[in-house]
Design an enzyme around this catalytic site. Structure first.
Site, PDB file in Angstrom:
ATOM      1  N   CYS A   1      -5.202   6.662  -3.661  1.00  0.00           N
ATOM      2  CA  CYS A   1      -3.887   6.581  -3.030  1.00  0.00           C
ATOM      3  C   CYS A   1      -3.757   5.238  -2.313  1.00  0.00           C
ATOM      4  O   CYS A   1      -4.649   4.837  -1.575  1.00  0.00           O
ATOM      5  CB  CYS A   1      -3.740   7.736  -2.042  1.00  0.00           C
ATOM      6  SG  CYS A   1      -2.284   7.593  -0.988  1.00  0.00           S
TER       7      CYS A   1
ATOM      8  N   CYS B   1      -2.158  12.191   2.558  1.00  0.00           N
ATOM      9  CA  CYS B   1      -1.134  11.530   3.384  1.00  0.00           C
ATOM     10  C   CYS B   1       0.295  11.860   3.005  1.00  0.00           C
ATOM     11  O   CYS B   1       1.223  11.441   3.692  1.00  0.00           O
ATOM     12  CB  CYS B   1      -1.337  10.016   3.350  1.00  0.00           C
ATOM     13  SG  CYS B   1      -0.840   9.273   1.785  1.00  0.00           S
TER      14      CYS B   1
ATOM     15  N   CYS C   1      -3.476   6.005   1.867  1.00  0.00           N
ATOM     16  CA  CYS C   1      -4.596   6.496   2.692  1.00  0.00           C
ATOM     17  C   CYS C   1      -5.958   6.196   2.079  1.00  0.00           C
ATOM     18  O   CYS C   1      -6.979   6.473   2.696  1.00  0.00           O
ATOM     19  CB  CYS C   1      -4.456   7.999   2.947  1.00  0.00           C
ATOM     20  SG  CYS C   1      -4.811   9.033   1.505  1.00  0.00           S
TER      21      CYS C   1
ATOM     22  N   CYS D   1       0.168  13.198  -2.488  1.00  0.00           N
ATOM     23  CA  CYS D   1      -1.203  13.016  -2.016  1.00  0.00           C
ATOM     24  C   CYS D   1      -1.536  14.101  -0.996  1.00  0.00           C
ATOM     25  O   CYS D   1      -0.798  14.282  -0.016  1.00  0.00           O
ATOM     26  CB  CYS D   1      -1.349  11.635  -1.383  1.00  0.00           C
ATOM     27  SG  CYS D   1      -3.003  11.375  -0.699  1.00  0.00           S
TER      28      CYS D   1
ATOM     29  N   CYS E   1      -6.711  10.730 -15.068  1.00  0.00           N
ATOM     30  CA  CYS E   1      -7.425  12.011 -15.003  1.00  0.00           C
ATOM     31  C   CYS E   1      -7.656  12.305 -13.519  1.00  0.00           C
ATOM     32  O   CYS E   1      -8.480  11.669 -12.881  1.00  0.00           O
ATOM     33  CB  CYS E   1      -8.735  11.860 -15.763  1.00  0.00           C
ATOM     34  SG  CYS E   1      -9.677  13.372 -15.844  1.00  0.00           S
TER      35      CYS E   1
END
Ligand code: FE
Length: 185
Positions: A147, A101, A150, A98, A170
């Site tokens: 995510c 984070c 976060c 990510c 996607c």
């Protein structure tokens, strides 16, 4: 006897009110999550799960940390233009983290060429590391992917992917940081 019965009902009603107002609603977002404590996320480096604090930041704090493109996609649910991102055509082995984070989100082992111009995966690195939500924007119903640590927007998941899951995650390149199997670039 009647008085006793009413007292009992009153107590039960009081408890019900406490329960309703004390439990919060799933749409509380940040305030509800703050009380959840650490999350449990898969880490490929560890080969297992780690307890990590959730990441909560204000809009201003995110603006300081992220590039304008990352802020637009991760925090404003934007979409990068197809075939313009860093990872749609990337094929080497590694982990996609990510960009907000740092937790692992996707693995090259689950990446496939969807022809869409966005990095596409048939599953996340672990179900705990992502969350999904119904998205009714753009006159259609899609499933948004973000995510789990976060809340950063990643992309959408569709049911036209390859086997074995039949799913197509996607994902915007700009939401991800690629770490090659040999280590950081
Ligand atoms: Fe994140």
């Amino acid at each position: 006897m009647i008085a006793k019965k009413w007292f009992f009902c009153g107590a039960a009603a009081g408890l019900a009110v406490l329960f309703i107002f004390g439990s919060g609603s799933p749409s509380d977002g940040a305030s509800a999550r703050a009380g959840e404590g650490p999350g449990r996320y898969f880490s490929s480096a560890k080969g297992g799960y780690l307890a990590m604090e959730r990441v909560e930041r204000s809009k201003e704090e995110w603006k300081e940390i992220l590039t304008p493109e990352q802020f637009h996609v991760l925090r404003e649910k934007g979409t990068e233009r197809a075939f313009t991102g860093a990872y749609w055509d990337r094929k080497d082995e590694g982990v996609y983290r990510c960009a907000g984070c740092g937790i692992d989100l996707f693995s090259s082992a689950h990446k496939f060429d969807s022809g869409t111009g966005w990095p596409s995966f048939w599953q996340p690195i672990a179900p705990e590391n992502i969350e999904t939500e119904e998205d009714r924007s753009l006159f259609t119903v899609r499933t948004e992917v973000h995510c789990a640590r976060c809340g950063g927007h990643l992309g959408h998941v569709f049911r036209d992917g390859p086997r074995p899951t039949g799913l197509r995650y996607c994902i915007n390149s700009v939401s991800l940081d690629f770490v090659p199997a040999g280590g950081e670039e």
